[in-house]
Design an enzyme around this catalytic site. Structure first.
Site, PDB file in Angstrom:
ATOM      1  N   PRO A  40       0.859  -1.196   0.000  1.00 35.06           N
ATOM      2  CA  PRO A  40       0.000   0.000   0.000  1.00 35.06           C
ATOM      3  C   PRO A  40       0.887   1.235   0.000  1.00 35.06           C
ATOM      4  CG  PRO A  40       0.047  -1.017   2.178  1.00 35.06           C
ATOM      5  CD  PRO A  40       0.834  -1.923   1.280  1.00 35.06           C
ATOM      6  N   MET A  41       0.658   2.132  -0.959  1.00 42.29           N
ATOM      7  CA  MET A  41       1.495   3.335  -1.062  1.00 42.29           C
ATOM      8  C   MET A  41       0.600   4.552  -1.253  1.00 42.29           C
ATOM      9  SD  MET A  41       4.714   1.874  -3.327  1.00 42.29           S
ATOM     10  CE  MET A  41       3.728   0.822  -4.417  1.00 42.29           C
ATOM     11  N   CYS A  47       3.541   3.056   9.269  1.00 44.23           N
ATOM     12  CA  CYS A  47       3.753   4.360   8.628  1.00 44.23           C
ATOM     13  C   CYS A  47       4.306   5.358   9.641  1.00 44.23           C
ATOM     14  CB  CYS A  47       2.455   4.879   8.032  1.00 44.23           C
ATOM     15  SG  CYS A  47       2.655   6.465   7.187  1.00 44.23           S
ATOM     16  N   LYS A  69       0.576  -4.976   9.141  1.00 42.75           N
ATOM     17  CA  LYS A  69       1.841  -4.572   8.515  1.00 42.75           C
ATOM     18  C   LYS A  69       2.578  -3.697   9.514  1.00 42.75           C
ATOM     19  CE  LYS A  69       3.875  -2.803   4.234  1.00 42.75           C
ATOM     20  NZ  LYS A  69       4.820  -1.797   4.739  1.00 42.75           N
ATOM     21  N   HIS A 106       7.985  -4.736   7.395  1.00 43.22           N
ATOM     22  CA  HIS A 106       8.975  -3.875   6.759  1.00 43.22           C
ATOM     23  C   HIS A 106      10.240  -3.997   7.599  1.00 43.22           C
ATOM     24  CE1 HIS A 106       9.906   0.244   4.729  1.00 43.22           C
ATOM     25  NE2 HIS A 106      11.003  -0.463   4.929  1.00 43.22           N
ATOM     26  N   GLY A 116      10.539  -4.329   2.097  1.00 42.09           N
ATOM     27  CA  GLY A 116      11.634  -3.395   2.303  1.00 42.09           C
ATOM     28  C   GLY A 116      12.840  -3.694   1.439  1.00 42.09           C
ATOM     29  N   GLY A 174       7.408  -2.694  -3.041  1.00 46.25           N
ATOM     30  CA  GLY A 174       6.888  -1.346  -2.925  1.00 46.25           C
ATOM     31  C   GLY A 174       7.255  -0.480  -4.106  1.00 46.25           C
TER      32      GLY A 174
END
EC number: 1.3.1.91
Length: 330
Positions: A17-18, A100, A141, A173, A214, A235
């Site tokens: 998800p970005m 995040c 996540k 990550h 990552g 990503g």
């Protein structure tokens, strides 16, 4: 885990998800490139799901399946309601963002700062699982830690606490996050990668499904890290150089089958683009996700230039994409 459905192959390859990137147009394009990958929405705050424009926030094309909704938040009740709504919209998974590091996210007490509050994350996950139908798994996540957290045992204790609440899938990550002093971009690059922590977690907790995120940018990276884990999540490489996603999908799922050419893949997007255009969606909203398809190839810069300059113009349609291809392939 009891009450949670888990397909052992579900997370073998996924696209992260970005924010501002993985919208529905991007995901449809990624689905063409990687028919076996699991796709994720941009992070959506639980309150936005409950009170916002759901068609804009949650709408997706059926071709995107399997697709997961990523939620942000720290209130178990809100997250439970948003999970219920997401499941009703047809998502195949609901994922909680605990990774995040942006200031805006921290100010709302969600994202990576929640790694300091494992009991609260467990409460959130338990509420989400209770709200989700059995066929829609709730996943997490996360990072390896935040700020001064440098202890593998602390990271594993976080996972154990959340797993005890019913979560069986963790996308990690493999960096920690600095909540102060680094931008989100710097937090994706400066803290060192520790793939060994993720592999160790899977060895020590074999009943959990563990995916690595990552720094994975090439097919070789993916093939090197996949053994021993349940999956890898790609990503920025999937976005900036989308053809790599196609190569990764082939390598993991159909290694005997040669990859398709870039132009052939792109032309399969035409029915979707023309349907969007017929509904008044401007080409620029779709074409921005295509710009990196010919990255590193002869003519790749020209492809990007033709689309970037032409798509914002009124009335731009599929013929512009064909023009970009013609200029690139001549």
């Amino acid at each position: 885990m009891p009450g949670q459905a888990h397909d052992s192959n579900a997370h073998r390859l996924s696209v992260a998800p970005m924010m501002d990137w993985t919208d529905r147009h991007c995901r449809v394009f990624h689905r063409l490139l990687a028919p076996h990958a699991r796709l994720y929405t941009e992070m959506v705050h639980a309150q936005a799901v409950i009170h916002g424009d759901r068609d804009r926030l949650l709408g997706f094309d059926p071709v995107e399946h399997p697709v997961a909704l990523q939620l942000g938040g720290s209130d178990p009740g809100h997250l439970a309601e948003a999970t219920r709504i997401g499941a009703d919209w047809g998502y195949d998974e609901v994922n909680l963002n605990v990774g995040c590091p942006s200031d805006r996210v921290q100010a709302g007490r969600f994202g990576a700062c929640l790694m300091k509050e494992p009991a609260l994350v467990a409460d959130c996950v338990a509420a989400m699982i209770a709200a989700a139908p059995a066929h829609v798994p709730v996943t997490v996540k996360c990072r390896l830690g935040v700020d001064e957290m440098e202890d593998y045992d602390v990271f594993r204790a976080f996972v154990d606490t959340v797993a005890a609440a019913g979560c069986g899938v963790f996308v990690v990550h493999a960096r920690k996050a600095w909540l102060q002093g680094l931008s989100p971009k710097e937090n994706r690059e400066i803290p060192p990668l520790r793939y060994d922590w993720v592999h160790r977690l899977k060895r020590e907790r074999p009943g959990l499904r563990v995916s690595l995120n990552g720094g994975l940018a090439t097919v070789e990276d993916v093939l090197a890290q996949s053994p021993g884990l349940d999956g890898v999540m790609i990503g920025r490489a999937a976005y900036h150089e989308p053809y790599r996603l196609h190569l990764m999908d082939r390598a993991l799922f159909e290694p005997a089958r040669p990859p398709e050419e870039r132009a052939a893949l792109l032309r399969r997007l035409r029915p979707y683009v023309e349907d969007c255009l017929s509904r008044g969606i401007a080409l620029k909203h779709i074409s921005r996700h295509l710009l990196g398809l010919f990255h590193g190839q002869p003519g790749g810069r020209l492809f990007r230039q033709v689309l970037s300059e032409g798509a914002p113009r009124a009335g731009a349609g599929w013929e512009l994409v064909e023009q970009a291809l013609a200029e690139t392939l001549r």
